[in-house]
Design an enzyme around this catalytic site. Structure first.
Site, mmCIF file in Angstrom:
data_model
loop_
_atom_site.group_PDB
_atom_site.id
_atom_site.type_symbol
_atom_site.label_atom_id
_atom_site.label_comp_id
_atom_site.label_asym_id
_atom_site.label_seq_id
_atom_site.Cartn_x
_atom_site.Cartn_y
_atom_site.Cartn_z
ATOM 1 N N ASP A 183 -20.112 6.806 22.242
ATOM 2 C CA ASP A 183 -21.433 6.434 21.638
ATOM 3 C C ASP A 183 -22.743 6.951 22.186
ATOM 4 O O ASP A 183 -23.749 6.530 21.982
ATOM 5 C CB ASP A 183 -21.485 4.946 21.400
ATOM 6 C CG ASP A 183 -20.532 4.332 20.376
ATOM 7 O OD1 ASP A 183 -20.277 4.964 19.474
ATOM 8 O OD2 ASP A 183 -20.018 3.366 20.555
ATOM 9 N N ASP A 195 -17.375 7.416 12.556
ATOM 10 C CA ASP A 195 -18.864 7.284 13.337
ATOM 11 C C ASP A 195 -19.094 8.368 14.352
ATOM 12 O O ASP A 195 -20.155 8.398 14.597
ATOM 13 C CB ASP A 195 -18.966 5.741 13.951
ATOM 14 C CG ASP A 195 -17.996 4.655 13.393
ATOM 15 O OD1 ASP A 195 -16.988 4.873 12.734
ATOM 16 O OD2 ASP A 195 -18.339 3.545 13.643
HETATM 17 N N1 GLY Z 1 -19.083 1.858 15.474
HETATM 18 C C1 GLY Z 1 -20.154 1.652 14.728
HETATM 19 C C2 GLY Z 1 -20.487 0.892 13.802
HETATM 20 O O1 GLY Z 1 -19.989 -0.474 13.742
HETATM 21 O O2 GLY Z 1 -20.901 1.256 12.778
#
Ligand code: GLY
Length: 393
Positions: A113, A171
């Site tokens: 992330d 994501d």
């Molecule tokens: N993992 C990022 C989201 O919850 O969109």
């Protein structure tokens, strides 16, 4: 519970909010109201090294995280956008204050992330006022992110898991922009090549024939073979989790911006087609948390998905052929107007100082349902800025 049901009924019956050009004056007053909210959020934080995550409505309490949570970069990032939108230097200073405890994450190799965490924060800081320190922090972050790339799989690992698994979530497309930036400033093509390989593998394995996407692909880390296609935050393995569709739309739009390869533009337009033509996309264009949620129209909405889609469409409309471009702009305006209405905007001074309400973080986990979320605000403000800069100037 009763209040929640009443809210759902209002949403289900809410009038069609048609696309309408957002005036400069309206943008200005929305920006000023948003800045006021973030002064409330700033007071709630009261100088602590904590990062706003959401607001617990029952306990009437701000929920924060430490710098290692994937959302830590959104609050500083939102403050930078607010500074640009309003010139409020107090909010600019508040953003810089939080960069100090966030900086250590540049060496975090346990998460994918880092794009969210470091590019939304330090990336914006560096865009506004480039310094060698910001540059070094971002380069270290890109290096940490690239360390999770497996050339056999052709992807960056999203979540650590047991040894035979290699989990990649849609994501992850959002973290690639940081890698393109690293190649641009160093001239080292390794970063961009990793991003391109990741996007190509994702295009091949994450998408269904209708261009909706799975949330999680589990690869064999030794062979790269797909072992499983499933969900984590969506309704079911075969469903279209709304925010996942938004991440894909945004991610492939960025891929086209960074490479000019038309296959990414086509992919982004196909994803947009899936979203915008979906029979269960509500009239106000703020999606239910999953397009296949079982209790539509009573299912919770996800304002964060709409904010991400809105910002992405405002960029995609610049690259698309004229007719589609008009469609995307209209859709983005409808989403923006909906999010800016009393239905989704938090009441002044309320909800801990967040700007938008009614997002859904992780419904299957009974976590963050129908709440404000820091990333909903971030992408809403980004959309506001994109409207101001690129469309209406
Ligand atoms: N993992 C990022 C989201 O919850 O969109």
């Amino acid at each position: 519970m009763k209040k929640y049901l009443i809210h759902l009924i209002i949403l289900a019956l809410c009038p069609v909010l048609s696309a309408q050009l957002v005036s400069k004056q309206k943008l200005r007053s929305l920006a000023e109201e948003s800045a006021l909210q973030y002064h409330v959020l700033k007071s709630e934080l009261n100088g602590s090294a904590a990062f706003p995550q959401t607001y617990d409505k029952a306990a009437q309490k701000l929920v924060t995280s430490n710098s290692g949570w994937w959302c830590s970069g959104f609050y500083p990032g939102s403050l930078f956008y607010l500074y640009e939108l309003t010139g409020d230097t107090v909010l600019y200073q508040e953003a810089n204050r939080l960069l100090v405890p966030l900086a250590k994450e540049q060496f975090n190799v346990t998460t994918h992330d880092l794009g969210f965490m470091m590019y939304c924060s330090f990336g914006n800081a560096n865009r506004l006022h480039a310094t060698p320190e910001y540059k070094q922090t971002l380069l270290n972050s890109a290096r940490s992110l690239a360390s999770r790339f497996n050339p056999t799989v052709g992807c960056i690992k999203s979540w650590d898991s047991k040894p035979g698994d290699f989990l990649v979530i849609i994501d992850n497309m959002m973290n690639l922009e940081l890698l393109f930036w690293a190649t641009k400033v160093t001239g080292d093509s390794t970063y961009a090549k990793i991003a391109i390989t990741h996007a190509n593998t994702t295009m091949k394995n994450h998408f269904r024939p209708d261009y909706s996407s799975y949330h999680v692909i589990n690869y064999n880390p030794q062979t790269g073979v797909v072992q499983q296609k499933r969900t984590a935050q969506g309704y079911s393995d075969g469903s279209a989790w709304a925010r996942g569709q938004a991440w894909g739309l945004y991610g492939f739009t960025v891929m086209y911006r960074e490479t000019h390869n038309p296959k990414y533009l086509k992919q982004a337009m196909h994803i947009a087609g899936f979203i915008l033509h979906h029979p269960r996309l509500p009239k106000d264009m703020v999606p239910y948390w999953d397009f296949d949620a079982p209790n539509i129209p009573m299912a919770p909405r996800d304002a964060s998905a709409a904010a991400v889609m809105c910002s992405a469409l405002l960029e995609l409309q610049q690259y698309a052929p004229r007719k589609l471009s008009e469609t995307y702009l209209k859709a983005a305006e409808t989403m923006f107007n909906s999010l800016s209405s009393d239905i989704y905007r938090a009441k002044p001074g309320k909800t801990g100082g967040f700007i938008l309400d009614h997002s859904t973080g992780n419904l299957p986990n009974h976590s963050e349902v129908d709440v404000p979320l820091s990333y909903a605000d971030y992408y809403y403000l980004e959309a506001m800025k994109r409207m101001k800069d690129r469309i209406y100037n």
